[in-house]
Enzyme design. Structure first.
Site, short mmCIF file in Angstrom:
data_model
loop_
_atom_site.label_atom_id
_atom_site.label_comp_id
_atom_site.label_asym_id
_atom_site.label_seq_id
_atom_site.Cartn_x
_atom_site.Cartn_y
_atom_site.Cartn_z
N LYS A 1 0.76 -1.15 -0.11
CA LYS A 1 0.19 0.04 -0.11
C LYS A 1 0.86 1.32 0.02
O LYS A 1 0.29 2.45 -0.43
CB LYS A 1 -0.91 -0.15 0.98
CG LYS A 1 -2.20 -0.99 0.97
CD LYS A 1 -2.99 -1.08 2.18
CE LYS A 1 -4.09 -2.17 1.76
NZ LYS A 1 -3.65 -3.50 1.79
C1 LIG Z 1 -4.37 -4.54 1.11
C2 LIG Z 1 -3.76 -5.91 1.24
C3 LIG Z 1 -3.89 -6.99 0.45
C4 LIG Z 1 -5.28 -6.93 -0.38
O1 LIG Z 1 -5.28 -5.80 -1.60
P1 LIG Z 1 -6.70 -5.40 -2.34
O2 LIG Z 1 -6.11 -4.33 -3.12
O3 LIG Z 1 -7.51 -5.08 -1.29
O4 LIG Z 1 -7.18 -6.41 -3.09
C5 LIG Z 1 -3.16 -7.86 0.14
N1 LIG Z 1 -2.19 -8.26 1.11
C6 LIG Z 1 -1.65 -7.26 1.94
C7 LIG Z 1 -0.45 -7.31 2.55
C8 LIG Z 1 -2.39 -6.02 1.76
O5 LIG Z 1 -2.40 -4.99 2.93
#
Ligand SMILES: *Cc1c(COP(=O)(O)O)cnc(C)c1O
Length: 481
Positions: free
Chosen positions: A117
């Protein structure tokens, strides 16, 4: 480039307008009017840009196709300031690591909070500061987190002019590492609010505050949730970077497997593929919360209630509905806003599900858009973490393990590289790694001893009135003058 709503609302908007907005007025999500096409010559230029000038230049060139209300020199400077080796740990920013045969990991988790993220949120922080500065405006970001989103948002917004963050989280329920990451921030514009309750209580508080339109306007409340188009756009760039690293010529294809919850990450892959990036398959990997796997297998999209939403060892994928999924369905249905509204606005609110299995276009999801899917369980995660450690000497986190498990089931053609997106580093989910391997995962040096740092957090009951009063107290001086 103008942006439209997936539910057909007539207004067309510019990038910077939707940057600071959440949903479109009709409840839909924003998408560009069309996907700019990357032809062979352009892909060659992007390849050269990444190899010779780096990730920031690649990001600038791709973002330029979608943003025409920020002067090019400013956008270039924002990308250069965001994607640095200091912030992301390596000059390549998203290096590929080889696992076996033609299976690769793309490292997206070497940013400040060790989850993918950061890739989008770090850019968002700089875009927000830039645009608020141009407008002479302020923004108070209110959010709810169970871990990764909140810390990525705080590390992106800390110290930024014109921005405050009020982040609620369930008291005592995040991993000790995640709590230490967030609560050790001493920046004045970051407010951690630990709610005596569960994650749903935090989300309810955010919803209640956002529904109070007068309060929302007066205190300039905004969000940074995963439906924000700018976040999605920033993620498109690393699909290009993965492709460029795994291939030497533009006639080669690659596939991606993406650990998925809200369909944000893999939706960016869909956008890259729509732009003409040579992607064979986009494989959606879920955990026990298999809303998306169920859809791609059966054509039925069925939102789960909270009783059916499992708490798993890949907690960032524990979702009951996939908030970005509407964007893909809009494309699948030939960009029919009325039909999308009937499904996401009407059918979901009435019965919590819709069924496209009889719609001939459902077959396009695989045939035309390359989507496949699979799911993974706690036992699969443990086995996959152990197997990768033993055979490759690589420790992967629990979410990435869901990806690797599903990727192996879909990696049918060894001549097409399969790239699994690494969405977090193992140290964030140490307890499960210990369960799988019998020892703790490696801890990056800069996180040595963070659990012992002083914590800056307010513990508060799950009471909207008290949260509003807290926000008022901490915004009042700026609002008054
Ligand atoms: C947010 C997150 C996901 C999922 O991603 P999306 O965009 O919501 O599908 C997967 N793995 C980790 C470690 C995350 O922080």
């Amino acid at each position: 480039m103008k942006y439209l709503s997936t539910r057909g609302h007539a207004d067309r908007k510019q990038f910077c307008d939707i940057l600071l907005e959440g949903l479109a007025p009709d409840g839909g999500l924003y998408l560009p009017e069309h996907y700019p096409q990357v032809d062979d010559a352009m892909l060659t230029r992007l390849r050269k840009a990444y190899h010779e000038q780096g990730y920031a230049e690649l990001a600038f060139q791709i973002l330029s196709l979608y943003i025409d209300d920020i002067p090019a020199a400013d956008l270039k400077a924002l990308c250069a300031k965001t994607y640095t080796a200091e912030v992301f740990g390596t000059g390549e920013i998203v290096p590929l690591r080889h696992l076996e045969n033609s299976l690769w990991l793309e490292a997206l988790s070497n940013g400040p909070t060790l989850a993918f993220k950061d890739m989008a949120m770090q850019l968002l922080g700089n875009l927000f500061e830039y645009e608020l500065g141009r407008r002479g405006a302020e923004l108070n970001i209110l959010g709810a987190t169970s871990g990764d989103t909140g810390s990525a948002a705080e590390y992106a917004m800390r110290g930024k002019k014109g921005i405050r963050v009020f982040m609620t989280s369930p008291h005592g329920r995040m991993s000790p590492f995640q709590q230490a990451q967030m609560f050790s921030l001493q920046d004045e514009n970051i407010h951690n609010i630990a709610i005596e309750g569960v994650f749903d209580d935090c989300q309810d508080i955010v919803k209640a505050v956002s529904n109070d339109l007068e309060f929302k306007r007066k205190y300039k409340i905004g969000t940074v949730n995963s439906i924000n188009w700018a976040r999605l756009l920033a993620q498109v760039v690393y699909y290009f970077a993965g492709y460029i690293q795994a291939t030497e010529t533009n006639d080669q294809k690659v596939s991606f497997t993406v650990p998925s919850g809200n369909f944000g990450n893999v939706c960016a892959g869909h956008v890259a593929r729509m732009m003409g990036l040579p992607i064979a398959k986009l494989v959606v990997a879920t955990n026990e919360n298999d809303v998306l796997d169920e859809f791609f297998r059966t054509g039925v999209y069925r939102v789960r209630g909270s009783a059916d939403t499992h708490e798993t060892s890949s907690p960032s994928m524990d979702i009951s509905k996939a908030s970005n999924f509407e964007r893909f369905v809009f494309d699948l249905l030939g960009r029919d806003g009325a039909k999308t509204k009937a499904l996401f606005g009407d059918a979901l609110s009435q019965s919590g599900q819709f069924d496209l299995s009889q719609d001939p276009r459902f077959a396009d999801a695989a045939a035309k858009y390359g989507f496949e899917s699979g799911k993974s369980t706690h036992a699969d995660r443990l086995a996959t973490i152990k197997d990768n450690y033993q055979r490759h000497g690589v420790t992967i986190d629990t979410h990435t393990a869901d990806g690797v498990k599903v990727a192996l089931e879909h990696h049918s053609d060894a001549s097409v590289p399969m790239i699994v997106l690494e969405t977090a580093l193992p140290i964030k989910f140490a307890a499960t790694i210990e369960e799988a391997l019998g020892h703790s995962p490696e801890r990056p040096a800069k996180f040595e001893g963070i659990e012992a740092l002083p914590k800056r957090v307010q513990v508060m009951p799950a009471d909207v009135t008290l949260i509003k009063a807290y926000i008022e107290r901490h915004c009042a001086p700026a609002v008054l003058g």
